[in-house]
Design an enzyme around this catalytic site. Structure first.
Site, PDB file in Angstrom:
ATOM      1  N   LYS A   1      -9.319  -2.475  -5.620  1.00  0.00           N
ATOM      2  CA  LYS A   1      -9.535  -1.070  -5.313  1.00  0.00           C
ATOM      3  C   LYS A   1      -8.851  -0.151  -6.313  1.00  0.00           C
ATOM      4  CE  LYS A   1      -8.877  -2.223  -0.448  1.00  0.00           C
ATOM      5  NZ  LYS A   1      -7.931  -2.048   0.688  1.00  0.00           N
TER       6      LYS A   1
ATOM      7  N   ASP B   1      -0.989  -6.491 -15.832  1.00  0.00           N
ATOM      8  CA  ASP B   1       0.387  -6.917 -15.618  1.00  0.00           C
ATOM      9  C   ASP B   1       0.538  -8.305 -16.268  1.00  0.00           C
ATOM     10  OD1 ASP B   1       2.885  -7.378 -14.539  1.00  0.00           O
ATOM     11  OD2 ASP B   1       2.351  -6.958 -12.485  1.00  0.00           O
TER      12      ASP B   1
HETATM   13  C1  PRP Z   1      -3.876  -5.176  -9.510  1.00  0.00           C
HETATM   14  C2  PRP Z   1      -4.628  -4.442 -10.593  1.00  0.00           C
HETATM   15  C3  PRP Z   1      -5.304  -5.540 -11.346  1.00  0.00           C
HETATM   16  C4  PRP Z   1      -4.321  -6.682 -11.222  1.00  0.00           C
HETATM   17  C5  PRP Z   1      -3.514  -6.776 -12.478  1.00  0.00           C
HETATM   18  O1  PRP Z   1      -4.749  -5.416  -8.440  1.00  0.00           O
HETATM   19  O2  PRP Z   1      -5.555  -3.537 -10.049  1.00  0.00           O
HETATM   20  O3  PRP Z   1      -6.547  -5.901 -10.779  1.00  0.00           O
HETATM   21  O4  PRP Z   1      -3.462  -6.398 -10.109  1.00  0.00           O
HETATM   22  O5  PRP Z   1      -2.552  -7.783 -12.404  1.00  0.00           O
HETATM   23  P1  PRP Z   1      -2.530  -9.038 -13.374  1.00  0.00           P
HETATM   24  O6  PRP Z   1      -2.672  -8.540 -14.788  1.00  0.00           O
HETATM   25  O7  PRP Z   1      -1.151  -9.608 -13.095  1.00  0.00           O
HETATM   26  O8  PRP Z   1      -3.607  -9.984 -12.983  1.00  0.00           O
HETATM   27  P2  PRP Z   1      -4.262  -5.783  -6.966  1.00  0.00           P
HETATM   28  O9  PRP Z   1      -4.358  -7.275  -6.783  1.00  0.00           O
HETATM   29  O10 PRP Z   1      -2.925  -5.164  -6.714  1.00  0.00           O
HETATM   30  O11 PRP Z   1      -5.374  -5.152  -6.028  1.00  0.00           O
HETATM   31  P3  PRP Z   1      -5.815  -3.607  -5.822  1.00  0.00           P
HETATM   32  O12 PRP Z   1      -6.471  -3.173  -7.126  1.00  0.00           O
HETATM   33  O13 PRP Z   1      -6.779  -3.654  -4.695  1.00  0.00           O
HETATM   34  O14 PRP Z   1      -4.572  -2.792  -5.514  1.00  0.00           O
END
Ligand code: PRP
Length: 185
Positions: free
Chosen positions: A47, A108
């Site tokens: 999201k 990240d």
């Molecule tokens: C977050 C962000 C990315 C991912 C990045 O999503 O939106 O999709 O983490 O992290 P990475 O580089 O360590 O893989 P999240 O899982 O928090 O979901 P959300 O977008 O619904 O908040």
């Protein structure tokens, strides 16, 4: 009424700065996807990317289609686990004709975009590029360099402009640093 801004230690990227970043990325995308042979599909990763995607698509001048995917990392809280699960996939018959541009709010560890890029290529995408508003290069677990980056940020817990903590703060119009006492309670 609870004021979520009270949980923000400081504003990292203001609304005005965000607008400039989004304008610059949209111009870069217009430059790169202006050819008549392109079928640009922006893929919003739900999201967190919702707000960035909404603002970005309004500023892009070349024709675009939009689509959404939902990708969850296993595990909760402030740390990514490294493993990801696709809970909403693309359902379209023309994948091999599409130039996909994956839109993320933040990178990240790099696991999500690394996995998704490979996944869409394996599904037969004509091309796959990636765009992130925020990049935390110091947190990489896998090597990954996005094609479009809004700005690099330090390893702080950021919320707002789509980014959450425990599903809150996504609607704040700026990117802020969350007070540590909010997530260490
Ligand atoms: C977050 C962000 C990315 C991912 C990045 O999503 O939106 O999709 O983490 O992290 P990475 O580089 O360590 O893989 P999240 O899982 O928090 O979901 P959300 O977008 O619904 O908040």
């Amino acid at each position: 009424m609870r004021d979520l801004k009270n949980d923000v230690a400081s504003i990292l990227i203001s609304e005005e700065q965000l607008d400039k970043i989004v304008t610059r990325i949209a111009a870069d995308i217009d430059r790169d996807y202006s050819g008549d042979d392109k079928k640009l599909v922006l893929v919003c990763i739900l999201k967190g990317s919702l707000v960035f995607m909404g603002d970005l698509m309004k500023k892009i001048k070349v024709p675009v289609e939009i689509d959404c995917m939902k990708v969850s990392s296993y595990g909760a809280g402030t740390e990514s686990s490294g493993q990801i699960h696709i809970s909403l996939d693309l359902i379209r018959p023309d994948i091999n004709e599409c130039d996909f541009l994956i839109i993320e709010d933040i990178i990240d560890s790099g696991c999500t975009l690394s996995h998704l890029t490979k996944y869409l290529k394996l599904k037969g995408a004509k091309s796959v590029k990636t765009c992130t508003l925020l990049d935390k290069p110091s947190r990489r677990k896998v090597e990954f360099i996005p094609d479009y980056v809004g700005t690099e940020i330090p390893d702080e817990f950021v919320i707002g402009y789509g980014l959450d903590y425990a599903e809150m703060y996504r609607a704040l119009p700026f990117v802020g640093i969350l007070k540590p006492e909010v997530y260490t309670k």
